[in-house]
Design a protein around this motif. Sequence first.
Motif, PDB file in Angstrom:
ATOM      1  N   LEU A  31     -36.024  50.572  33.296  1.00 22.32           N
ATOM      2  CA  LEU A  31     -37.129  50.752  34.103  1.00 22.32           C
ATOM      3  C   LEU A  31     -37.788  49.569  34.415  1.00 22.32           C
ATOM      4  CD1 LEU A  31     -38.313  54.351  33.569  1.00 22.32           C
ATOM      5  CD2 LEU A  31     -36.924  53.676  35.541  1.00 22.32           C
ATOM      6  N   TYR A  32     -38.140  48.728  33.282  1.00 22.56           N
ATOM      7  CA  TYR A  32     -38.820  47.528  33.071  1.00 22.56           C
ATOM      8  C   TYR A  32     -38.256  46.467  33.931  1.00 22.56           C
ATOM      9  CZ  TYR A  32     -42.030  43.860  31.459  1.00 22.56           C
ATOM     10  OH  TYR A  32     -42.809  42.860  31.306  1.00 22.56           O
ATOM     11  N   PHE A  33     -36.689  46.293  33.813  1.00 20.20           N
ATOM     12  CA  PHE A  33     -36.169  45.476  34.441  1.00 20.20           C
ATOM     13  C   PHE A  33     -36.114  45.816  35.926  1.00 20.20           C
ATOM     14  CE2 PHE A  33     -33.155  44.337  30.674  1.00 20.20           C
ATOM     15  CZ  PHE A  33     -34.291  43.361  30.130  1.00 20.20           C
ATOM     16  N   TYR A  34     -36.197  46.958  36.270  1.00 26.44           N
ATOM     17  CA  TYR A  34     -36.045  47.434  37.784  1.00 26.44           C
ATOM     18  C   TYR A  34     -37.390  46.787  38.346  1.00 26.44           C
ATOM     19  CZ  TYR A  34     -36.350  50.366  41.848  1.00 26.44           C
ATOM     20  OH  TYR A  34     -36.459  50.755  43.162  1.00 26.44           O
ATOM     21  N   PHE A  35     -38.419  47.259  37.814  1.00 30.82           N
ATOM     22  CA  PHE A  35     -39.902  47.058  38.462  1.00 30.82           C
ATOM     23  C   PHE A  35     -40.092  45.315  38.355  1.00 30.82           C
ATOM     24  CE2 PHE A  35     -40.754  51.413  37.402  1.00 30.82           C
ATOM     25  CZ  PHE A  35     -40.735  51.961  38.689  1.00 30.82           C
ATOM     26  N   PHE A  36     -39.405  44.925  37.222  1.00 35.88           N
ATOM     27  CA  PHE A  36     -39.862  43.433  37.274  1.00 35.88           C
ATOM     28  C   PHE A  36     -39.164  42.570  38.203  1.00 35.88           C
ATOM     29  CE2 PHE A  36     -38.278  39.049  35.860  1.00 35.88           C
ATOM     30  CZ  PHE A  36     -39.665  38.361  35.703  1.00 35.88           C
ATOM     31  N   PHE A  37     -37.766  43.038  38.682  1.00 36.24           N
ATOM     32  CA  PHE A  37     -36.917  42.230  39.475  1.00 36.24           C
ATOM     33  C   PHE A  37     -37.286  42.874  41.024  1.00 36.24           C
ATOM     34  CE2 PHE A  37     -34.095  41.529  36.215  1.00 36.24           C
ATOM     35  CZ  PHE A  37     -34.111  40.144  36.026  1.00 36.24           C
ATOM     36  N   LYS A  38     -37.613  43.966  41.176  1.00 38.56           N
ATOM     37  CA  LYS A  38     -38.040  44.615  42.336  1.00 38.56           C
ATOM     38  C   LYS A  38     -39.607  44.163  42.908  1.00 38.56           C
ATOM     39  CE  LYS A  38     -37.259  48.346  45.559  1.00 38.56           C
ATOM     40  NZ  LYS A  38     -36.365  47.831  46.357  1.00 38.56           N
ATOM     41  N   TYR A  39     -40.458  44.239  41.840  1.00 45.77           N
ATOM     42  CA  TYR A  39     -41.838  44.068  42.332  1.00 45.77           C
ATOM     43  C   TYR A  39     -42.519  42.988  41.531  1.00 45.77           C
ATOM     44  CZ  TYR A  39     -41.234  48.921  44.119  1.00 45.77           C
ATOM     45  OH  TYR A  39     -40.600  50.012  45.059  1.00 45.77           O
ATOM     46  N   SER A  40     -41.877  42.294  40.690  1.00 46.90           N
ATOM     47  CA  SER A  40     -42.544  41.297  39.967  1.00 46.90           C
ATOM     48  C   SER A  40     -43.481  41.700  38.982  1.00 46.90           C
ATOM     49  CB  SER A  40     -43.171  40.007  40.835  1.00 46.90           C
ATOM     50  OG  SER A  40     -42.165  39.615  41.585  1.00 46.90           O
ATOM     51  N   PHE A  41     -43.198  43.056  38.609  1.00 50.86           N
ATOM     52  CA  PHE A  41     -44.105  43.658  37.610  1.00 50.86           C
ATOM     53  C   PHE A  41     -43.640  43.090  36.142  1.00 50.86           C
ATOM     54  CE2 PHE A  41     -44.446  47.123  34.359  1.00 50.86           C
ATOM     55  CZ  PHE A  41     -45.840  47.523  34.459  1.00 50.86           C
ATOM     56  N   HIS A  42     -44.931  42.780  35.517  1.00 50.37           N
ATOM     57  CA  HIS A  42     -44.557  42.379  34.026  1.00 50.37           C
ATOM     58  C   HIS A  42     -46.012  42.697  33.352  1.00 50.37           C
ATOM     59  CE1 HIS A  42     -46.466  38.511  33.972  1.00 50.37           C
ATOM     60  NE2 HIS A  42     -46.059  38.347  35.009  1.00 50.37           N
ATOM     61  N   PHE A  43     -45.932  42.864  31.972  1.00 48.37           N
ATOM     62  CA  PHE A  43     -47.096  42.881  31.295  1.00 48.37           C
ATOM     63  C   PHE A  43     -47.447  41.736  30.801  1.00 48.37           C
ATOM     64  CE2 PHE A  43     -44.979  47.263  30.162  1.00 48.37           C
ATOM     65  CZ  PHE A  43     -45.894  47.933  30.643  1.00 48.37           C
ATOM     66  N   ASP A  44     -48.518  41.301  30.395  1.00 50.55           N
ATOM     67  CA  ASP A  44     -49.102  40.113  30.070  1.00 50.55           C
ATOM     68  C   ASP A  44     -48.734  39.843  28.530  1.00 50.55           C
ATOM     69  OD1 ASP A  44     -49.903  39.151  32.149  1.00 50.55           O
ATOM     70  OD2 ASP A  44     -52.037  39.284  31.990  1.00 50.55           O
ATOM     71  N   GLY A  45     -48.726  38.505  28.124  1.00 61.50           N
ATOM     72  CA  GLY A  45     -48.575  38.253  26.683  1.00 61.50           C
ATOM     73  C   GLY A  45     -47.262  38.801  26.189  1.00 61.50           C
ATOM     74  N   TYR A  46     -47.577  39.179  24.895  1.00 63.45           N
ATOM     75  CA  TYR A  46     -46.500  39.684  24.055  1.00 63.45           C
ATOM     76  C   TYR A  46     -46.013  41.222  24.504  1.00 63.45           C
ATOM     77  CZ  TYR A  46     -46.707  35.435  21.037  1.00 63.45           C
ATOM     78  OH  TYR A  46     -46.984  34.180  20.655  1.00 63.45           O
ATOM     79  N   PHE A  47     -46.837  41.851  25.133  1.00 58.79           N
ATOM     80  CA  PHE A  47     -46.795  43.344  25.477  1.00 58.79           C
ATOM     81  C   PHE A  47     -45.428  43.438  26.296  1.00 58.79           C
ATOM     82  CE2 PHE A  47     -51.482  43.295  25.235  1.00 58.79           C
ATOM     83  CZ  PHE A  47     -51.417  43.997  24.152  1.00 58.79           C
ATOM     84  N   HIS A  48     -44.880  42.378  26.947  1.00 59.90           N
ATOM     85  CA  HIS A  48     -43.434  42.701  27.615  1.00 59.90           C
ATOM     86  C   HIS A  48     -42.491  42.796  26.665  1.00 59.90           C
ATOM     87  CE1 HIS A  48     -43.450  38.203  26.998  1.00 59.90           C
ATOM     88  NE2 HIS A  48     -42.170  38.310  27.248  1.00 59.90           N
ATOM     89  N   LEU A  49     -42.720  42.573  25.516  1.00 54.77           N
ATOM     90  CA  LEU A  49     -41.674  42.578  24.520  1.00 54.77           C
ATOM     91  C   LEU A  49     -41.319  44.035  23.971  1.00 54.77           C
ATOM     92  CD1 LEU A  49     -42.143  39.503  22.143  1.00 54.77           C
ATOM     93  CD2 LEU A  49     -40.215  39.716  23.940  1.00 54.77           C
ATOM     94  N   ILE A  50     -42.432  45.034  24.400  1.00 52.57           N
ATOM     95  CA  ILE A  50     -42.279  46.274  23.769  1.00 52.57           C
ATOM     96  C   ILE A  50     -41.155  47.046  24.304  1.00 52.57           C
ATOM     97  CG2 ILE A  50     -43.577  48.666  23.889  1.00 52.57           C
ATOM     98  CD1 ILE A  50     -46.075  47.195  23.641  1.00 52.57           C
ATOM     99  N   PRO A  51     -40.829  46.902  25.631  1.00 54.79           N
ATOM    100  CA  PRO A  51     -39.544  47.733  26.090  1.00 54.79           C
ATOM    101  C   PRO A  51     -38.248  47.153  25.380  1.00 54.79           C
ATOM    102  CG  PRO A  51     -40.944  47.153  27.852  1.00 54.79           C
ATOM    103  CD  PRO A  51     -41.543  46.192  26.686  1.00 54.79           C
ATOM    104  N   VAL A  52     -38.244  45.894  25.045  1.00 55.80           N
ATOM    105  CA  VAL A  52     -37.026  45.295  24.479  1.00 55.80           C
ATOM    106  C   VAL A  52     -36.881  45.547  22.974  1.00 55.80           C
ATOM    107  CG1 VAL A  52     -36.117  43.077  23.724  1.00 55.80           C
ATOM    108  CG2 VAL A  52     -37.367  43.398  25.957  1.00 55.80           C
ATOM    109  N   LEU A  53     -38.045  46.051  22.228  1.00 60.16           N
ATOM    110  CA  LEU A  53     -38.007  46.467  20.881  1.00 60.16           C
ATOM    111  C   LEU A  53     -37.678  47.945  20.893  1.00 60.16           C
ATOM    112  CD1 LEU A  53     -41.421  45.104  19.457  1.00 60.16           C
ATOM    113  CD2 LEU A  53     -39.123  44.310  19.079  1.00 60.16           C
TER     114      LEU A  53
END
Length: 322
Positions: A31-53
Amino acid sequence: MAKVYASPSYLQSKAIVNLFLASLFVLPLLLYFYFFFKYSFHFDGYFHLIPVLLTVPAKFYLQKAFKLFSGARGESDAKKYLGKLPNDYCVFSNFHLQYEGKECEIDLLVIGSNGIFAVEVKNHKGKISGEADAAYWEQKKTGRKGGVYTAKMKNPIKQVKRSVYILSRILEENQVRFWITPMVFLTNQPSGVDVESNEVYTCGKSLVYEIENTKAREALDHKKMSRLKNVLLQENSKSRRTSFVSEVIFTKSNAIAAVLFAAVLGVYSQLPYGNGRHVQPFKLEAGQGRMENNLFLGEYQKLKEEVERRQAEQEQRVKKAY
């Protein structure tokens, strides 16, 4: 052909549950990848690593699911071999029993005129070695890159003897007394087995031959076999009703997954840009409009109008200054 009484495999049910848990932990990343590529949505800082973890627990549950599917496949192969026994044999698969708080599952239980046979099935790769009375055996496997590594596995002889004890106690309470022969069938052993025991078999034909040619300590006539089958089916049905939820659904592993996933959802709800309460949707820089971290187009439009209004006010102030 022997008559086979097939019950649903707990291994397969557990594998499906673990596969679902693995999918559950992968879903936030997708879902994170989908919203990132479709809406340029992302968390700031290191928080964007949470979905990867979250792929770490996903990998754990996926590997566990594959192991359980492998075990279920081994039980299915063994059942096909034992189904070739003569017509006067009965084969029960995935036979679950409870006695005085103790539980066990006999992978395959064979009943014939020459006795009862409890078969523990293992579908492990690599070379297996150990002592018949040891708590654990050693399993040596070769990895994809040629490296050899060692793992421990519980002694299946001890497992099946524990199951035989529970079964014998249940039969005694029902005034049914017959000798039960414990057997271990290792279905996937091209590398060989180094275990000195006449209770371990690596060939399906040898297992079937041994069952057919075992001399009966007490012959079972049709009446005794019928009574024995009724007792076993009643005990299995009674035990499975109470054990499926505890062994498949409410397990320690599943509880950890639920707590971990709930914690992740809790963290997500408090993250900056994680929901509608903490949104910094976009930045407008000199002549360039760009939406960042926003999933709500209506809110984006409102904020865009607010920025334009402030820019207009700033321009008016500049004109007045000159």
